[in-house]
Design a protein around this motif. Structure first.
Motif, PDB file in Angstrom:
ATOM      1  N   ALA A  75     -24.210  -7.567  51.442  1.00 15.07           N
ATOM      2  CA  ALA A  75     -24.422  -9.011  51.381  1.00 15.07           C
ATOM      3  C   ALA A  75     -25.295  -9.374  50.183  1.00 15.07           C
ATOM      4  CB  ALA A  75     -25.064  -9.492  52.680  1.00 15.07           C
ATOM      5  N   ASP A  76     -26.226  -8.487  49.843  1.00 15.70           N
ATOM      6  CA  ASP A  76     -27.122  -8.678  48.707  1.00 15.70           C
ATOM      7  C   ASP A  76     -26.905  -7.525  47.730  1.00 15.70           C
ATOM      8  OD1 ASP A  76     -29.137  -8.945  46.885  1.00 15.70           O
ATOM      9  OD2 ASP A  76     -30.777  -8.880  48.341  1.00 15.70           O
ATOM     10  N   PRO A  77     -26.308  -7.769  46.548  1.00 12.07           N
ATOM     11  CA  PRO A  77     -26.016  -6.693  45.605  1.00 12.07           C
ATOM     12  C   PRO A  77     -27.233  -5.892  45.151  1.00 12.07           C
ATOM     13  CG  PRO A  77     -24.806  -8.665  45.005  1.00 12.07           C
ATOM     14  CD  PRO A  77     -25.779  -9.061  46.095  1.00 12.07           C
ATOM     15  N   SER A  78     -28.444  -6.435  45.350  1.00  8.56           N
ATOM     16  CA  SER A  78     -29.631  -5.669  44.959  1.00  8.56           C
ATOM     17  C   SER A  78     -29.822  -4.436  45.834  1.00  8.56           C
ATOM     18  CB  SER A  78     -30.882  -6.547  45.019  1.00  8.56           C
ATOM     19  OG  SER A  78     -31.184  -6.921  46.354  1.00  8.56           O
ATOM     20  N   GLU A  79     -29.053  -4.338  46.948  1.00  9.00           N
ATOM     21  CA  GLU A  79     -29.073  -3.109  47.754  1.00  9.00           C
ATOM     22  C   GLU A  79     -28.580  -1.902  46.968  1.00  9.00           C
ATOM     23  OE1 GLU A  79     -27.494  -2.824  51.740  1.00  9.00           O
ATOM     24  OE2 GLU A  79     -27.502  -5.007  51.906  1.00  9.00           O
ATOM     25  N   TYR A  80     -27.663  -2.134  46.032  1.00 12.59           N
ATOM     26  CA  TYR A  80     -27.066  -1.028  45.304  1.00 12.59           C
ATOM     27  C   TYR A  80     -28.069  -0.444  44.322  1.00 12.59           C
ATOM     28  CZ  TYR A  80     -22.720  -3.330  46.872  1.00 12.59           C
ATOM     29  OH  TYR A  80     -21.721  -3.915  47.616  1.00 12.59           O
ATOM     30  N   ASP A  81     -28.364   0.827  44.472  1.00 12.38           N
ATOM     31  CA  ASP A  81     -29.184   1.526  43.490  1.00 12.38           C
ATOM     32  C   ASP A  81     -28.838   3.008  43.532  1.00 12.38           C
ATOM     33  OD1 ASP A  81     -30.687   2.735  45.611  1.00 12.38           O
ATOM     34  OD2 ASP A  81     -32.153   1.106  45.561  1.00 12.38           O
ATOM     35  N   VAL A  82     -29.377   3.749  42.576  1.00 15.09           N
ATOM     36  CA  VAL A  82     -29.003   5.156  42.421  1.00 15.09           C
ATOM     37  C   VAL A  82     -29.356   5.960  43.660  1.00 15.09           C
ATOM     38  CG1 VAL A  82     -29.401   7.258  41.080  1.00 15.09           C
ATOM     39  CG2 VAL A  82     -29.140   5.061  39.903  1.00 15.09           C
ATOM     40  N   GLU A  83     -30.550   5.760  44.207  1.00  8.58           N
ATOM     41  CA  GLU A  83     -30.966   6.548  45.366  1.00  8.58           C
ATOM     42  C   GLU A  83     -30.074   6.280  46.574  1.00  8.58           C
ATOM     43  OE1 GLU A  83     -32.477   9.066  48.024  1.00  8.58           O
ATOM     44  OE2 GLU A  83     -32.771   9.110  45.849  1.00  8.58           O
ATOM     45  N   LEU A  84     -29.635   5.050  46.765  1.00  5.46           N
ATOM     46  CA  LEU A  84     -28.738   4.755  47.873  1.00  5.46           C
ATOM     47  C   LEU A  84     -27.449   5.570  47.751  1.00  5.46           C
ATOM     48  CD1 LEU A  84     -27.828   1.510  49.610  1.00  5.46           C
ATOM     49  CD2 LEU A  84     -25.994   2.749  48.477  1.00  5.46           C
ATOM     50  N   PHE A  85     -26.867   5.613  46.552  1.00  3.67           N
ATOM     51  CA  PHE A  85     -25.601   6.316  46.386  1.00  3.67           C
ATOM     52  C   PHE A  85     -25.788   7.835  46.448  1.00  3.67           C
ATOM     53  CE2 PHE A  85     -24.465   2.173  44.476  1.00  3.67           C
ATOM     54  CZ  PHE A  85     -23.392   1.876  45.314  1.00  3.67           C
ATOM     55  N   VAL A  86     -26.931   8.340  45.990  1.00  3.60           N
ATOM     56  CA  VAL A  86     -27.229   9.767  46.146  1.00  3.60           C
ATOM     57  C   VAL A  86     -27.343  10.108  47.625  1.00  3.60           C
ATOM     58  CG1 VAL A  86     -28.988  11.548  45.778  1.00  3.60           C
ATOM     59  CG2 VAL A  86     -28.299  10.053  43.882  1.00  3.60           C
ATOM     60  N   ASP A  87     -28.071   9.283  48.377  1.00  3.67           N
ATOM     61  CA  ASP A  87     -28.240   9.531  49.798  1.00  3.67           C
ATOM     62  C   ASP A  87     -26.914   9.390  50.542  1.00  3.67           C
ATOM     63  OD1 ASP A  87     -30.233  10.066  51.940  1.00  3.67           O
ATOM     64  OD2 ASP A  87     -29.511   8.148  52.701  1.00  3.67           O
ATOM     65  N   GLU A  88     -26.080   8.452  50.125  1.00  2.65           N
ATOM     66  CA  GLU A  88     -24.757   8.294  50.728  1.00  2.65           C
ATOM     67  C   GLU A  88     -23.921   9.551  50.521  1.00  2.65           C
ATOM     68  OE1 GLU A  88     -21.834   4.619  50.556  1.00  2.65           O
ATOM     69  OE2 GLU A  88     -21.655   5.822  48.723  1.00  2.65           O
ATOM     70  N   LEU A  89     -23.916  10.092  49.295  1.00  2.00           N
ATOM     71  CA  LEU A  89     -23.179  11.323  49.020  1.00  2.00           C
ATOM     72  C   LEU A  89     -23.710  12.470  49.876  1.00  2.00           C
ATOM     73  CD1 LEU A  89     -21.277  13.223  47.548  1.00  2.00           C
ATOM     74  CD2 LEU A  89     -22.826  13.152  45.564  1.00  2.00           C
ATOM     75  N   ALA A  90     -25.034  12.577  50.002  1.00  3.57           N
ATOM     76  CA  ALA A  90     -25.616  13.629  50.836  1.00  3.57           C
ATOM     77  C   ALA A  90     -25.160  13.490  52.290  1.00  3.57           C
ATOM     78  CB  ALA A  90     -27.142  13.579  50.753  1.00  3.57           C
ATOM     79  N   THR A  91     -25.093  12.263  52.781  1.00  2.00           N
ATOM     80  CA  THR A  91     -24.653  12.020  54.160  1.00  2.00           C
ATOM     81  C   THR A  91     -23.188  12.394  54.333  1.00  2.00           C
ATOM     82  OG1 THR A  91     -26.280  10.256  54.441  1.00  2.00           O
ATOM     83  CG2 THR A  91     -24.408  10.265  55.951  1.00  2.00           C
TER      84      THR A  91
END
Length: 310
Positions: A75-91
């Motif tokens: 809902a808020d594009p500021s959620e997107y950042d490098v750590e979020l996508f790294v953690d998503e890949l780890a999950t």
């Protein structure tokens, strides 16, 4: 090309949103899985569908990163950042391929996969394939500037000026046909574009294709790659928008990497698919066999070369 049927698919929860995943496999495909990481940012898994052809040997796992494809959007594009996508890949890896695994990344998936490896130091990674990617965003931008200089001067100027001018569309068409993929766009790429994530692209990459001013803009992993000990295949393309020197720098910065440059653009798995899949099959099987020659390609094809063009 119709979408390959996934043997299983579903969603998993990550930080309160849903991430779509699919697994392509055959009964005889018992080798360790290949987990794929798409680029964009925000260009979903559809663009990697040719890799599903490996299902006869091993499971191939796909997922759509947050913000694109069949996954949720923020809902808020500021959620997107490098750590979020790294953690998503780890999950995704922990849930879908927790044991020995091969990791594959294309284009902007390369920085994401490299950050995952550097930050998380995951165990049981058998190999890494870095396809048509780069070790720094500054290098990517410099390569783009060189490619724009190869175009008709008016087209190069139009792309540098940005998407507001009338000449931008024809100029981008020339760039795509020369450095991304010649000819008619395959159906999986059409699907990928239709469900791509514009907000995640703008947030992570930048305000336009040739303006890298987003969250990745200062990224440079070159000086940190020597600590990655996993066997790595680096694939470049003679006509790639990620110019061949980027692939060469990436490979030379990794302690156990082999570089192969294909006579192709940015999407070699569509353009020279048989050679590409043969190369990948050989590399994955070689790392599993423990052969001392695992890193040496035995494929003889006019589409493969080991020198790096300027």
């Amino acid at each position: 090309m119709t979408a390959p049927e996934m043997s299983t698919e579903g969603t998993l929860s990550h930080r309160g949103h849903q991430v779509w995943w699919g697994r392509a496999e055959s009964p005889g495909g018992t080798a360790p899985p290949l987990l794929t990481v798409h680029g964009g940012p925000g260009m979903p898994h559809d663009c990697l569908e040719p890799l599903a052809a490996l299902r006869s040997e091993r499971p191939v796992v796909f997922y759509d990163q947050y913000g694109c494809g069949r996954s949720d959007r923020a809902a808020d594009p500021s959620e997107y950042d490098v750590e979020l996508f790294v953690d998503e890949l780890a999950t995704v890896r922990d849930r879908l391929a927790p044991g020995p695994v091969h990791l594959f990344a294309h284009s902007y998936g390369g920085p994401l996969l490299l950050e995952y490896l550097l930050r998380r130091r995951p165990a049981d990674v058998l190999s890494v394939t870095l396809s048509n990617t780069f070790p720094s965003v500054a290098g990517l931008s410099a390569g783009w500037d060189a490619r724009l200089s190869e175009l008709d001067p008016e087209h190069g100027k139009a792309l540098r000026d940005g998407p507001s001018g009338e000449a931008y569309g024809p100029a981008l068409g020339e760039f795509v046909s020369r450095f991304i993929l010649p000819g008619e766009m395959p159906e999986p790429l059409v699907r990928a574009q239709m469900s791509s994530g514009g907000e995640v692209y703008e947030r992570m990459h930048g305000s336009s294709w040739f303006s890298a001013d987003g969250q990745w803009s200062a990224w440079d992993a070159t000086g940190r790659l020597a600590t990655l000990e996993v066997p790595t295949l680096v694939v470049g393309g003679t006509r790639d928008q990620c110019v061949p020197s980027l692939a060469a720098t990436l490979a030379s910065s990794l302690p156990h990497a082999e570089l192969v440059v294909l006579e192709a653009g940015h999407m070699p798995f569509f353009e020279v698919g048989d050679a590409y899949l043969g190369l990948l099959r050989d590399f994955l099987a070689g790392t599993e066999s423990g052969s001392p020659d695992a890193g040496q390609r035995r494929i003889q094809s006019e589409n493969l070369r080991h020198d790096v063009p300027e």
